[in-house]
Design an enzyme around this catalytic site. Structure first.
Site, PDB file in Angstrom:
ATOM      1  N   ARG A 106       0.814  -1.234   0.000  1.00  0.00           N
ATOM      2  CA  ARG A 106       0.000   0.000   0.000  1.00  0.00           C
ATOM      3  C   ARG A 106       0.839   1.272   0.000  1.00  0.00           C
ATOM      4  NH1 ARG A 106      -3.075  -3.128   3.740  1.00  0.00           N
ATOM      5  NH2 ARG A 106      -4.765  -4.132   2.617  1.00  0.00           N
TER       6      ARG A 106
ATOM      7  N   LYS B 156       2.932  11.319 -11.560  1.00  0.00           N
ATOM      8  CA  LYS B 156       2.050  10.453 -12.355  1.00  0.00           C
ATOM      9  C   LYS B 156       2.780   9.137 -12.593  1.00  0.00           C
ATOM     10  CE  LYS B 156      -0.921  13.588 -14.951  1.00  0.00           C
ATOM     11  NZ  LYS B 156      -1.305  14.089 -16.291  1.00  0.00           N
TER      12      LYS B 156
ATOM     13  N   GLU C 178       9.156  17.528 -25.327  1.00  0.00           N
ATOM     14  CA  GLU C 178       8.559  17.934 -24.041  1.00  0.00           C
ATOM     15  C   GLU C 178       9.176  19.245 -23.546  1.00  0.00           C
ATOM     16  OE1 GLU C 178       5.888  16.428 -22.958  1.00  0.00           O
ATOM     17  OE2 GLU C 178       6.026  14.256 -23.212  1.00  0.00           O
TER      18      GLU C 178
ATOM     19  N   LYS D  86       7.178  22.864 -14.664  1.00  0.00           N
ATOM     20  CA  LYS D  86       6.343  21.731 -14.259  1.00  0.00           C
ATOM     21  C   LYS D  86       6.042  21.806 -12.761  1.00  0.00           C
ATOM     22  CE  LYS D  86       5.074  17.044 -14.727  1.00  0.00           C
ATOM     23  NZ  LYS D  86       5.142  15.779 -15.429  1.00  0.00           N
TER      24      LYS D  86
ATOM     25  N   GLU E 146      -4.567  17.129 -11.228  1.00  0.00           N
ATOM     26  CA  GLU E 146      -5.149  17.500 -12.514  1.00  0.00           C
ATOM     27  C   GLU E 146      -6.649  17.758 -12.437  1.00  0.00           C
ATOM     28  OE1 GLU E 146      -3.129  15.714 -15.914  1.00  0.00           O
ATOM     29  OE2 GLU E 146      -5.008  15.798 -17.006  1.00  0.00           O
TER      30      GLU E 146
ATOM     31  N   ARG F 239      -3.324  21.527 -14.516  1.00  0.00           N
ATOM     32  CA  ARG F 239      -2.276  20.571 -14.890  1.00  0.00           C
ATOM     33  C   ARG F 239      -2.486  19.989 -16.292  1.00  0.00           C
ATOM     34  NH1 ARG F 239       0.770  15.858 -11.340  1.00  0.00           N
ATOM     35  NH2 ARG F 239       1.985  15.082 -13.091  1.00  0.00           N
TER      36      ARG F 239
ATOM     37  N   ASN G 153      -0.472  18.515 -20.993  1.00  0.00           N
ATOM     38  CA  ASN G 153      -0.794  17.510 -22.013  1.00  0.00           C
ATOM     39  C   ASN G 153      -0.967  18.125 -23.393  1.00  0.00           C
ATOM     40  OD1 ASN G 153      -0.811  14.968 -20.691  1.00  0.00           O
ATOM     41  ND2 ASN G 153      -2.582  15.679 -19.554  1.00  0.00           N
TER      42      ASN G 153
ATOM     43  N   HIS H 168      -0.732  15.973 -26.475  1.00  0.00           N
ATOM     44  CA  HIS H 168      -0.784  14.568 -26.058  1.00  0.00           C
ATOM     45  C   HIS H 168      -2.049  13.848 -26.518  1.00  0.00           C
ATOM     46  CE1 HIS H 168       2.599  15.845 -23.694  1.00  0.00           C
ATOM     47  NE2 HIS H 168       2.730  14.687 -23.091  1.00  0.00           N
TER      48      HIS H 168
ATOM     49  N   HIS I 184      -1.232  10.621 -28.198  1.00  0.00           N
ATOM     50  CA  HIS I 184      -1.595   9.290 -27.667  1.00  0.00           C
ATOM     51  C   HIS I 184      -2.336   8.477 -28.724  1.00  0.00           C
ATOM     52  CE1 HIS I 184      -1.288  10.493 -23.108  1.00  0.00           C
ATOM     53  NE2 HIS I 184      -0.117  10.317 -23.682  1.00  0.00           N
TER      54      HIS I 184
ATOM     55  N   HIS J  50       7.254   8.185 -27.742  1.00  0.00           N
ATOM     56  CA  HIS J  50       6.258   9.060 -27.111  1.00  0.00           C
ATOM     57  C   HIS J  50       6.523  10.533 -27.486  1.00  0.00           C
ATOM     58  CE1 HIS J  50       3.538  10.664 -24.090  1.00  0.00           C
ATOM     59  NE2 HIS J  50       4.522  11.395 -23.604  1.00  0.00           N
TER      60      HIS J  50
HETATM   61  P1  NAD Z   1      11.934   5.205 -22.371  1.00  0.00           P
HETATM   62  O1  NAD Z   1      11.785   5.076 -20.945  1.00  0.00           O
HETATM   63  O2  NAD Z   1      11.397   4.103 -23.241  1.00  0.00           O
HETATM   64  O3  NAD Z   1      13.467   5.431 -22.726  1.00  0.00           O
HETATM   65  C1  NAD Z   1      13.841   5.597 -24.066  1.00  0.00           C
HETATM   66  C2  NAD Z   1      14.944   4.617 -24.498  1.00  0.00           C
HETATM   67  O4  NAD Z   1      16.190   5.132 -24.083  1.00  0.00           O
HETATM   68  C3  NAD Z   1      14.830   3.235 -23.914  1.00  0.00           C
HETATM   69  O5  NAD Z   1      15.257   2.302 -24.874  1.00  0.00           O
HETATM   70  C4  NAD Z   1      15.807   3.295 -22.755  1.00  0.00           C
HETATM   71  O6  NAD Z   1      16.291   2.018 -22.395  1.00  0.00           O
HETATM   72  C5  NAD Z   1      16.898   4.140 -23.336  1.00  0.00           C
HETATM   73  N1  NAD Z   1      17.697   4.890 -22.380  1.00  0.00           N
HETATM   74  C6  NAD Z   1      17.272   5.497 -21.258  1.00  0.00           C
HETATM   75  N2  NAD Z   1      18.279   6.222 -20.731  1.00  0.00           N
HETATM   76  C7  NAD Z   1      19.351   6.039 -21.522  1.00  0.00           C
HETATM   77  C8  NAD Z   1      20.679   6.530 -21.489  1.00  0.00           C
HETATM   78  N3  NAD Z   1      21.074   7.412 -20.573  1.00  0.00           N
HETATM   79  N4  NAD Z   1      21.528   6.131 -22.449  1.00  0.00           N
HETATM   80  C9  NAD Z   1      21.120   5.272 -23.428  1.00  0.00           C
HETATM   81  N5  NAD Z   1      19.865   4.801 -23.522  1.00  0.00           N
HETATM   82  C10 NAD Z   1      18.999   5.183 -22.578  1.00  0.00           C
HETATM   83  O7  NAD Z   1      11.234   6.547 -22.916  1.00  0.00           O
HETATM   84  P2  NAD Z   1      11.118   8.028 -22.352  1.00  0.00           P
HETATM   85  O8  NAD Z   1      11.001   8.883 -23.541  1.00  0.00           O
HETATM   86  O9  NAD Z   1      12.144   8.315 -21.343  1.00  0.00           O
HETATM   87  O10 NAD Z   1       9.722   7.999 -21.585  1.00  0.00           O
HETATM   88  C11 NAD Z   1       8.526   7.759 -22.264  1.00  0.00           C
HETATM   89  C12 NAD Z   1       7.521   7.236 -21.272  1.00  0.00           C
HETATM   90  O11 NAD Z   1       7.287   8.231 -20.282  1.00  0.00           O
HETATM   91  C13 NAD Z   1       6.173   6.911 -21.870  1.00  0.00           C
HETATM   92  O12 NAD Z   1       5.732   5.686 -21.367  1.00  0.00           O
HETATM   93  C14 NAD Z   1       5.286   8.045 -21.402  1.00  0.00           C
HETATM   94  O13 NAD Z   1       3.941   7.655 -21.276  1.00  0.00           O
HETATM   95  C15 NAD Z   1       5.900   8.370 -20.078  1.00  0.00           C
HETATM   96  N6  NAD Z   1       5.641   9.733 -19.627  1.00  0.00           N
HETATM   97  C16 NAD Z   1       5.188   9.897 -18.360  1.00  0.00           C
HETATM   98  C17 NAD Z   1       4.974  11.164 -17.864  1.00  0.00           C
HETATM   99  C18 NAD Z   1       4.559  11.349 -16.433  1.00  0.00           C
HETATM  100  O14 NAD Z   1       4.227  12.467 -16.050  1.00  0.00           O
HETATM  101  N7  NAD Z   1       4.605  10.313 -15.623  1.00  0.00           N
HETATM  102  C19 NAD Z   1       5.238  12.285 -18.668  1.00  0.00           C
HETATM  103  C20 NAD Z   1       5.714  12.074 -19.961  1.00  0.00           C
HETATM  104  C21 NAD Z   1       5.917  10.791 -20.425  1.00  0.00           C
HETATM  105  N1  GLY Z   2       3.186  14.889 -18.343  1.00  0.00           N
HETATM  106  C1  GLY Z   2       1.946  15.469 -17.967  1.00  0.00           C
HETATM  107  C2  GLY Z   2       1.783  15.598 -16.500  1.00  0.00           C
HETATM  108  O1  GLY Z   2       2.660  15.262 -15.736  1.00  0.00           O
HETATM  109  O2  GLY Z   2       0.770  16.050 -16.068  1.00  0.00           O
END
Ligand code: NAD
Ligand code: GLY
Length: 371
Positions: free
Chosen positions: A125, A147, A189, A231, A241, A245, A249, A252, A256, A269
């Site tokens: 939890r 998030k 972003e 942010k 949100e 907030r 997006n 997005h 998406h 993404h």
């Molecule tokens: P990712 O986590 O898939 O990383 C991208 C690629 O880079 C992967 O293959 C990873 O293994 C590689 N990688 C990571 N760090 C590295 C490094 N230093 N050197 C070499 N390779 C490296 O993608 P991302 O773009 O980081 O994140 C996208 C994800 O984040 C999506 O799932 C999206 O929905 C999510 N997201 C969440 C929020 C939130 O607020 N929580 C906001 C935006 C995006």
């Molecule tokens: N990436 C959008 C949010 O964190 O709200």
């Protein structure tokens, strides 16, 4: 707070407040983690790409703070942001005797960060966790704001929780190994924060884009810091949100749809968000909120950041219909009505519905710019 190679941003959320540390050589330094609550064990959750690059260094630094430090390496990719793979984290925690004080460290990009955060939110939890983002996208966005979650085959990030980390550590050195395509995805972003909140930052990004693409350390440090400040300012006012907030997006809703329509992992993404921002800017123009010159300005910036600006065809028979169908699944939809983040002049955004006929025109013109 700033020193030569180290700065920090605070996110103010009452008893869930925390700091975002930004700098170089942070990963290797036990001091970075010395203020965290005491616990017997820590788990570094990473993936099969990032773990061989950075896990040893983080595990060594954490060994100065915790009695036992375990590593969990998940398969790499958006297509693995699933229940089945999430369960691998719980398997490791339960089979090694983790307890309620155990701290999880998410070492990787947004996929690892979102999954580790959700595991921390739900294991026993709720246990503490720390974000150690290693992509530009995760340093400027996903590691901040709490998030967390996983994808469902019917929709992206549909299962999850708001759950804040105790600390975010952005070690800029990790960006040196990031593939070029991932760097550009992160820039999407970064660019986002300009049109939704800060016109001067938009000017700065335009002027410094060549330096950012060349991974200049000073430029990247400023981009990460300013993005995190914006942010933190937004999330500090609207953590869950209820309203404001949603502007984070921007791009997005279309993005998406692109990700889900093509199959997760086909476009990154950030690439989908880049193209989605172009589409959302066109929608804003059709709604009379911005002029064509501003849409062109943003489109050029996104293109110059080496991101796609023409949308993919998701259905050869009824492409706009497919986009609409996918966008109705968006979390911001209300009673089947899609709510878009649109630009409201320079450096301001708001939520608005739009007639399906107008959205169809936007999709048609953005997926086939010759129309
Ligand atoms: P990712 O986590 O898939 O990383 C991208 C690629 O880079 C992967 O293959 C990873 O293994 C590689 N990688 C990571 N760090 C590295 C490094 N230093 N050197 C070499 N390779 C490296 O993608 P991302 O773009 O980081 O994140 C996208 C994800 O984040 C999506 O799932 C999206 O929905 C999510 N997201 C969440 C929020 C939130 O607020 N929580 C906001 C935006 C995006
Ligand atoms: N990436 C959008 C949010 O964190 O709200």
């Amino acid at each position: 707070m700033t020193s030569n190679n180290h700065t920090s941003v605070s996110i103010d959320l009452g008893d869930r407040s925390y700091s975002i540390q930004i700098g170089t050589q942070l990963l290797d330094d036990s001091q970075t983690f010395s203020q965290l609550p005491k616990a017997n064990s820590a788990y570094v959750v990473s993936n099969t790409t990032v773990a061989p690059l950075y896990a040893d260094r983080l595990v060594r630094a954490l060994a100065g703070v915790y009695k036992s430090v375990h590593l969990v390496a998940l398969p790499d990719g958006e297509e693995f942001k699933t229940w089945q793979v999430l369960n691998q984290i719980f398997d490791a925690l339960l089979s090694n005797g983790a307890d309620r004080k155990t701290v999880l460290f998410a070492l990787g990009g947004g996929v690892v960060g979102d999954m580790t955060g959700f595991a921390a939110a739900s294991f026993m939890r709720g246990i503490p966790f720390v974000q150690v983002p290693t992509t530009l996208l995760s340093q400027v966005d996903s590691s901040v704001g709490g998030k967390t979650g996983i994808n469902h085959p019917l929709g992206k990030n549909m299962v999850g929780a708001f759950y804040q980390p105790l600390l975010v550590v952005c070690d800029l050195d990790t960006l040196k190994t990031l593939p070029d395509r991932e760097l550009s995805a992160g820039l999407a972003e970064v660019i986002k924060y300009g049109p939704i909140a800060d016109g001067s930052f938009l000017d700065w990004i335009e002027q410094n884009l060549p330096l950012l693409l060349a991974r200049d350390g000073t430029a990247l440090a400023h981009a990460v810091k300013r993005s995190c400040e914006i942010k933190a300012w937004v999330v500090g006012q609207d953590e869950r949100e209820a309203g404001l907030r949603a502007i984070l997006n921007f791009g997005h809703t279309f993005g998406h749809a692109i990700e889900a329509g093509l199959g997760y992992g086909e476009w990154l993404h950030g690439e989908a968000v880049g193209c989605g921002m172009v589409m959302a800017a066109h929608l804003s123009q059709r709604l009379g909120l911005v002029d064509a010159a501003y849409v062109q300005r943003l489109t050029s910036l996104i293109h110059n950041a080496r991101l796609p600006v023409v949308g993919p065809i998701l259905d050869a028979n009824d492409n706009a219909g497919r986009y609409l169908e996918l966008m109705r699944m968006d979390k911001k939809s209300e009673a089947g009505e899609i709510r878009f983040v649109v630009l409201d002049g320079i450096a301001k955004a708001k939520m608005l519905g739009a007639p399906d006929s107008m959205v169809r025109e936007v999709v048609d013109s953005c997926c086939n710019p010759l129309l």
